[in-house]
Design a protein around this motif. Structure first.
Motif, short mmCIF file in Angstrom:
data_model
loop_
_atom_site.label_atom_id
_atom_site.label_comp_id
_atom_site.label_asym_id
_atom_site.label_seq_id
_atom_site.Cartn_x
_atom_site.Cartn_y
_atom_site.Cartn_z
N VAL A 1 -31.77 55.96 -40.44
CA VAL A 1 -32.10 56.85 -41.55
C VAL A 1 -32.24 58.29 -41.06
O VAL A 1 -31.81 59.24 -41.73
CB VAL A 1 -33.41 56.40 -42.24
CG1 VAL A 1 -33.81 57.37 -43.34
CG2 VAL A 1 -33.25 55.00 -42.81
N ARG B 1 -32.23 60.51 -46.95
CA ARG B 1 -31.15 61.21 -46.25
C ARG B 1 -30.67 62.43 -47.06
O ARG B 1 -30.27 63.44 -46.47
CB ARG B 1 -29.99 60.26 -45.95
CG ARG B 1 -30.38 59.25 -44.85
CD ARG B 1 -29.19 58.44 -44.39
NE ARG B 1 -28.10 59.24 -43.88
CZ ARG B 1 -28.07 59.82 -42.69
NH1 ARG B 1 -29.10 59.70 -41.86
NH2 ARG B 1 -27.02 60.52 -42.32
N CYS C 1 -31.17 65.41 -44.57
CA CYS C 1 -29.85 65.64 -43.95
C CYS C 1 -28.97 66.56 -44.80
O CYS C 1 -28.60 67.65 -44.36
CB CYS C 1 -29.12 64.32 -43.73
SG CYS C 1 -29.96 63.16 -42.63
#
Length: 306
Positions: A17, A289, A293
């Motif tokens: 993750v 995420r 991210c």
């Protein structure tokens, strides 16, 4: 070399993750505030979970210059590190010249006043755990307002420079009214990467304030330091973060460490603890995420769309 012997070890599932995360809020040194690690060590710390990049923040100086001075030390470091400038009195406040230098030297972020913001000064007029330099830095309050009550020409020019460079603009620790005015001006001038820090800490933004800033295109950042039990203040419960994610949505939320202070956990330790807590509280892996991210990569200019 950074000592991580006492750091938690993430499970393989959690590592998956965390892979490729981008931390937009690393407080490594040098800094007038005591720091646990320097920028090179921060790069190696980030590699423990295969981070894609980190952004170094100082309240007092342009961190791009640090990174350029450490170029030889960083050339073999595993995680790319980027810098920017916070518009506090140490760099002349809301100073287009300081922004222009930062951009010319490769900066990726401009933070509005933090420790020089009136909102910050009022919030930290008592001992609440926020770090201090241990000496008088001759700071003074900085504002985005002109004497006639409009956004100052200097603040307008800052937004223009940020827009031209395509980099991120954060509202810093400005009060909500000032931040809304700054973001409205930034949107008018074409800034695409806007960030509101910790609306429930220092800023004390209302739900309506946050909704207005979202309309200007801002993302909302929450900091792992505020949810980690080893950080004394503010000590928010993890459910508060879950509630924020549900309210704003993962598409416009980012979660960063805000760690590196001398007595606090390492930035990656913050990720290991807080992200596992979010997963345990039912936040989906894909949403995590998105927040650590994809959204963060967009704000740092690593992606053209979130």
């Amino acid at each position: 070399m950074l000592d991580t012997r006492d750091s938690p070890i993430p499970s393989p599932a959690l590592l998956k993750v965390l892979d490729g995360a981008v931390d937009l809020h690393v407080h490594s040194g040098p800094s007038p505030f005591p720091r646990r690690l320097d920028h090179v060590e921060a790069s190696y710390d980030a590699a423990r979970i295969n981070m894609r990049a980190i952004l170094i923040k100082s309240h007092h100086h342009n961190t791009v210059m640090d990174l350029l001075a450490m170029k030889e030390l960083l050339k073999d470091a595993p995680t790319p590190a980027y810098g920017g400038v916070a518009l506090n009195s140490e760099v002349g406040g809301v100073n287009p010249s300081a922004v222009a230098v930062t951009i010319q030297m490769g900066g990726r972020a401009v933070w509005g006043p933090t420790v020089s913001a009136g909102q910050h000064i009022r919030a930290h007029s008592h001992d609440d755990g926020f770090p201090t330099a241990g000496s008088n830095l001759e700071e003074k309050e900085e504002t985005i307002w002109a004497e006639d009550g409009t956004v100052s020409p200097e603040a307008v020019r800052v937004t223009q420079l940020v827009a031209e460079a395509g980099i991120m603009l954060s509202g810093g620790h400005l009060d909500a009214e000032s931040m809304k005015a700054l973001f409205a001006t930034a949107q008018e001038n074409g800034v695409r990467r806007l960030l509101l820090h910790h609306p429930d800490f220092i800023i004390n933004a209302s739900e309506g304030d946050v909704e207005e800033m979202l309309r200007y295109g801002a993302f909302v950042e929450h900091e792992m330091s505020m949810y980690h039990p080893a950080v004394p203040a503010p000590g928010f419960p993890i459910q508060q973060l879950v509630d924020w994610i549900e309210r704003v949505g993962p598409e416009r939320t980012v979660i960063d460490s805000d760690l590196g202070q001398k007595t606090n956990p390492l930035p990656v330790d913050g990720y290991i603890y807080v992200i596992q807590q979010l997963l345990d509280h039912g936040v989906k892996e894909k949403d995590v995420r998105q927040m650590i991210c994809r959204n963060t990569a967009f704000l740092l200019g690593l992606e053209e769309s979130a």
